[in-house]
Design a protein around this motif. Structure first.
Motif, PDB file in Angstrom:
ATOM      1  N   GLY A   1       0.814  -1.208   0.000  1.00 29.41           N
ATOM      2  CA  GLY A   1       0.000   0.000   0.000  1.00 29.41           C
ATOM      3  C   GLY A   1       0.842   1.250   0.000  1.00 29.41           C
TER       4      GLY A   1
ATOM      5  N   SER B   1       0.025   7.348   3.003  1.00 29.65           N
ATOM      6  CA  SER B   1      -0.475   8.724   3.005  1.00 29.65           C
ATOM      7  C   SER B   1      -0.750   9.158   4.429  1.00 29.65           C
ATOM      8  CB  SER B   1      -1.788   8.820   2.212  1.00 29.65           C
ATOM      9  OG  SER B   1      -1.606   8.465   0.876  1.00 29.65           O
TER      10      SER B   1
ATOM     11  N   THR C   1      -2.865   3.463   4.700  1.00 27.00           N
ATOM     12  CA  THR C   1      -2.574   2.853   3.400  1.00 27.00           C
ATOM     13  C   THR C   1      -3.879   2.567   2.667  1.00 27.00           C
ATOM     14  OG1 THR C   1      -2.500   0.649   4.375  1.00 27.00           O
ATOM     15  CG2 THR C   1      -0.394   1.809   4.138  1.00 27.00           C
ATOM     16  N   SER C   2      -4.963   3.137   3.152  1.00 26.20           N
ATOM     17  CA  SER C   2      -6.295   2.793   2.649  1.00 26.20           C
ATOM     18  C   SER C   2      -6.903   3.836   1.718  1.00 26.20           C
ATOM     19  CB  SER C   2      -7.237   2.577   3.834  1.00 26.20           C
ATOM     20  OG  SER C   2      -7.341   3.767   4.597  1.00 26.20           O
ATOM     21  N   VAL C   3      -6.081   4.617   1.036  1.00 24.47           N
ATOM     22  CA  VAL C   3      -6.589   5.619   0.099  1.00 24.47           C
ATOM     23  C   VAL C   3      -6.667   4.995  -1.287  1.00 24.47           C
ATOM     24  CG1 VAL C   3      -6.115   7.836  -1.033  1.00 24.47           C
ATOM     25  CG2 VAL C   3      -5.612   7.538   1.389  1.00 24.47           C
ATOM     26  N   THR C   4      -7.748   5.258  -1.994  1.00 23.95           N
ATOM     27  CA  THR C   4      -7.877   4.798  -3.376  1.00 23.95           C
ATOM     28  C   THR C   4      -8.747   5.769  -4.163  1.00 23.95           C
ATOM     29  OG1 THR C   4      -8.338   2.870  -4.771  1.00 23.95           O
ATOM     30  CG2 THR C   4      -9.892   3.309  -3.001  1.00 23.95           C
ATOM     31  N   SER C   5      -8.526   5.814  -5.465  1.00 27.05           N
ATOM     32  CA  SER C   5      -9.372   6.659  -6.291  1.00 27.05           C
ATOM     33  C   SER C   5     -10.713   5.969  -6.488  1.00 27.05           C
ATOM     34  CB  SER C   5      -8.713   6.939  -7.642  1.00 27.05           C
ATOM     35  OG  SER C   5      -8.549   5.741  -8.361  1.00 27.05           O
ATOM     36  N   LEU C   6     -11.764   6.751  -6.562  1.00 24.77           N
ATOM     37  CA  LEU C   6     -13.104   6.221  -6.787  1.00 24.77           C
ATOM     38  C   LEU C   6     -13.567   6.559  -8.198  1.00 24.77           C
ATOM     39  CD1 LEU C   6     -15.658   4.833  -5.725  1.00 24.77           C
ATOM     40  CD2 LEU C   6     -16.379   7.051  -4.835  1.00 24.77           C
TER      41      LEU C   6
ATOM     42  N   LEU D   1     -12.172  10.394  -4.321  1.00 19.32           N
ATOM     43  CA  LEU D   1     -11.417   9.301  -3.734  1.00 19.32           C
ATOM     44  C   LEU D   1     -12.097   8.843  -2.460  1.00 19.32           C
ATOM     45  CD1 LEU D   1      -9.811  10.732  -1.235  1.00 19.32           C
ATOM     46  CD2 LEU D   1      -8.174  11.295  -2.967  1.00 19.32           C
TER      47      LEU D   1
ATOM     48  N   VAL E   1     -11.276   6.856   1.496  1.00 18.98           N
ATOM     49  CA  VAL E   1     -10.331   6.403   2.503  1.00 18.98           C
ATOM     50  C   VAL E   1     -11.126   5.727   3.610  1.00 18.98           C
ATOM     51  CG1 VAL E   1     -10.317   8.635   3.714  1.00 18.98           C
ATOM     52  CG2 VAL E   1      -8.387   7.071   3.981  1.00 18.98           C
ATOM     53  N   SER E   2     -10.567   4.664   4.147  1.00 18.23           N
ATOM     54  CA  SER E   2     -11.198   3.938   5.242  1.00 18.23           C
ATOM     55  C   SER E   2     -10.525   4.368   6.542  1.00 18.23           C
ATOM     56  CB  SER E   2     -11.017   2.439   5.014  1.00 18.23           C
ATOM     57  OG  SER E   2     -11.546   1.713   6.086  1.00 18.23           O
TER      58      SER E   2
ATOM     59  N   ILE F   1       0.159  12.227   0.011  1.00 20.05           N
ATOM     60  CA  ILE F   1       0.828  11.007  -0.443  1.00 20.05           C
ATOM     61  C   ILE F   1       2.327  11.203  -0.229  1.00 20.05           C
ATOM     62  CG2 ILE F   1       1.232   9.470  -2.395  1.00 20.05           C
ATOM     63  CD1 ILE F   1      -1.490  10.520  -3.525  1.00 20.05           C
TER      64      ILE F   1
END
Length: 193
Positions: free
Chosen positions: A28, A31, A47-52, A59, A61-62, A83
């Motif tokens: 991951g 960030s 480490t739980s960021v992702t683009s949506l 984006l 994040v959890s 990041i």
């Protein structure tokens, strides 16, 4: 593909240790999520960021609902995603709680600017993203925070900080590409594959 009907599935409990072990195999990007305004700020390493979506830029994040960042994200309706570059390990560790620092004290030792939303953004991050909260979906111990991107600050740096097998690792585009080229199969060897 054969799908087993839900009433015929055997329920098995997966231990949190087994699940964590499985997730350690997933590399991951690291960030720092920042939240709050003025002196009422905090942040956390994730480490739980992702683009949506790209249109509109969104984006997710959890975030653990017990984390100090969660109520500030909910209260102010905004958060920052910073990041991290490979040389920002100290920032990652500080926002992960190493040294016992909390709240605004975690921001000491790095340079920050205030985004339009009021959240702090890290100067020198690979990318610093200002987000407005669109929705928070609460499930189990976490909230999935969906953020519409309102601004992005990108750097020209290309060495990222990643997390894999419980350790921080540097990912350098130039160095890693050169290492892979040294050990890779020549292109002509790939014909007929």
């Amino acid at each position: 593909m054969n799908v087993v009907p839900r009433d015929l599935m055997i329920e098995t409990a997966v231990s949190s240790a087994d699940f964590r072990g499985a997730m350690r195999h997933l590399t991951g990007g690291v960030s720092v999520i920042t939240a709050g305004r003025g002196k009422d700020i905090t942040g956390m390493t994730v480490t739980s960021v992702t683009s949506l979506a790209v249109d509109p830029p969104t984006l997710l994040v959890s975030i653990n609902r017990d984390a100090s960042s969660f109520p500030l994200i909910r209260r102010y309706g905004a958060f920052g995603v910073n990041i991290l570059a490979a040389d920002q390990l100290d920032v990652a560790e500080r926002f992960a709680g190493k040294g016992g620092l909390k709240g605004a004290d975690r921001f000491a030792g790095s340079q920050w600017v205030t985004a339009v939303s009021g959240v702090p953004l890290l100067v020198g991050a690979l990318s610093a993203v200002d987000c407005e909260v669109e929705e928070i979906v609460e499930r189990h111990s976490h909230g999935i925070v969906i953020g519409r991107v309102s601004s992005v600050r990108n750097s020209t740096r290309n060495a990222a900080l990643a997390y894999w097998h419980g350790q921080y690792v540097a990912v350098d585009q130039d160095e890693d590409a050169a290492r892979l080229a040294e050990v890779s199969v020549p292109a002509r060897g790939l014909r007929g594959v």
